[in-house]
Design a protein around this motif. Sequence first.
Motif, PDB file in Angstrom:
ATOM      1  N   SER A 196      -0.399  -5.263   7.361  1.00  0.00           N
ATOM      2  CA  SER A 196      -0.728  -5.029   6.031  1.00  0.00           C
ATOM      3  C   SER A 196      -0.562  -3.441   5.571  1.00  0.00           C
ATOM      4  O   SER A 196      -1.085  -2.882   4.772  1.00  0.00           O
ATOM      5  N   CYS A 197       0.316  -2.817   6.796  1.00  0.00           N
ATOM      6  CA  CYS A 197       0.508  -1.461   6.673  1.00  0.00           C
ATOM      7  C   CYS A 197       1.622  -0.698   5.445  1.00  0.00           C
ATOM      8  O   CYS A 197       2.664  -1.760   5.582  1.00  0.00           O
ATOM      9  N   ASP A 198       1.417   0.281   4.774  1.00  0.00           N
ATOM     10  CA  ASP A 198       2.210   0.634   4.066  1.00  0.00           C
ATOM     11  C   ASP A 198       2.775   2.053   4.654  1.00  0.00           C
ATOM     12  O   ASP A 198       2.094   2.940   4.763  1.00  0.00           O
ATOM     13  N   CYS A 199       4.273   1.894   5.017  1.00  0.00           N
ATOM     14  CA  CYS A 199       4.748   2.957   5.821  1.00  0.00           C
ATOM     15  C   CYS A 199       4.440   4.248   5.241  1.00  0.00           C
ATOM     16  O   CYS A 199       4.023   5.234   5.567  1.00  0.00           O
ATOM     17  N   GLN A 200       4.680   4.301   3.509  1.00  0.00           N
ATOM     18  CA  GLN A 200       4.497   5.722   3.210  1.00  0.00           C
ATOM     19  C   GLN A 200       3.163   6.323   3.221  1.00  0.00           C
ATOM     20  O   GLN A 200       3.092   7.319   3.101  1.00  0.00           O
TER      21      GLN A 200
END
Length: 579
Positions: A196-200
């Motif tokens: 569920s991670c957003d790279c930015q």
Amino acid sequence: MLPSHGNFAVGWIAAIHKEYVAARQVLDEVYEDLEFPRPAEDLNSYTLGRMERHYVVIACLPSGSYGTQAAAEAVERMKSSFPMIRFVLMVGVAGGAPTQADVRLGDVVVGTRVVPYGFGKRTPGGMVFTGDIGLSAGALLTGTQKLAAMLVEGNLDLDFIVRQTFNKSPKITTEYQRPHERPDRLYKSEYNHGDSCDCQLDCAQNLSKLVNRPERNDYCVEVHCGNIGSADIVVKDALSRDNYAREFRLLCFEMESAGLMSKLPCLPIRGICDYSDSHKNKHWQGYAAATAAVYAKSLLKVIPPENVLQTRITMDKTELERHIRSIIRDVQRVATSRSVDEDSQIRGADNALKKIEVIVDLLKDLSEDHSADISKIEEEVGKHTSDIESARDRLQDIEKGEKELVASLAKITEHIETQKKMSTNIEIEEKWAVLHQKAQEESMMLTKLATFVDEVLPVTTAILGQVGHVTGNENVNTAAEVIKNSPRLTALFKSMSDLRSKHSRSSGQKSSKKSNQAREEVAYTTSSKTSFRKIMSNTFTSKSNQSETEEKGNQRLTSESQNEEGIFANNSCSPKKSN
Ligand SMILES: [Zn+2]
């Protein structure tokens, strides 16, 4: 003036639409309406254009299809419509392997070797690679050396060219410029991206997970030459990436080149758009496609078109036969057409003649190449009699093709003559007359070609005997004896001369008789070597033998053959500016 079909000697394959658009941006001229004869089975869509002094055929894989097989099929279709293409550039994006070299986003990787790393077997001692390494086309590799020098000297600024070229519409500018707002971050291999991670937002905040790399100028594009991994595998895991990269010294991963190498000499040129890890990053795709396209164009700029045309055409017996069959089918369709529309009849005949023209040019090139092989025996006589035989076999195949084309051409000439006689309209009659003239020219060309092939064969035996006699070289005399006494070759000569006399009977051409006589004269004259050269240069504008340095075929990867210098980067970039 529009280029002719045979001028297109460079192929360019894009795997995805974004790369196809990038390729079109770097064309100096586009020929949207240029018509060319294509077989019905070729469903590729093409952009034909000029890049520097080269005429280039650009094709994109059908949307949704990817992988080595799709690439192989696309290039096969391209060859069926453009048999004179000498090599293909596979230009697009790829996932980088920053494992052994400082490969960064937007950098360009030039695949001097293609490693199909997906082929292997698991053994108790670990994974053993069983694929063949593809070597890239030699003529292209010399160009990469020149560009490497220009990069070091600061005479080639890829980022600058991208900014200058990719500006034809606001959409193009947005899509293909360097995404400065999305900084280039490389995460440690052990750090995986969460579901569920957003790279930015998330990964980027976690600076302790980043790999510490030396600073680089923000506008710098480096070029790395070396091994490219090509297989039907999507690498999206940093640890697997590092394993493959270490084992095969890979600089990046892609999914097409391994399929192309067996079809045509090829050079993959890849812009790096991500790090083949679990972190999501689509923002660099446009820029990476642009840097690769700009590099490919710069490469064409330093390669003279003459060098390309001197590169051999890659075509096996089956492919040649397929081409000839397809033309014969076309001619049959035209000659038996019951259409009353004279314009469409003329178009059909014209199209068939164009195809014949292409194939006659192709046969001319192929037979020149194979007779060049035969002429090499002067230097390497005695060692390679089997090579001589195989070159002769190829000439025989060409001769067979000629025979079928002669018949086909006679059919269409007859059709044109009938139509011309039947025509009541002067304008249309003139059109038929032009086609008739064209058909006669092709027929003359074929006769000339047939005479050439016919004469080269016996002359070589005479040359060998002569060279051996003059130099007193035993090997040479032996080779001449081998050729003279080989039952296989004697049979070959006989079948060829039978074929020739049948030709002359059926086509009613007198030149054959003359050629037989000339052949005998040449074969037994004492100055046969001079005559041979004369035939070579008189019959066609002679072209120089292909460079011996060109590397062809495949080479097995072994630990010994792995070049320690296999991976090198053209370090052209100055350290990051302090402002
Ligand atoms: Zn991430």
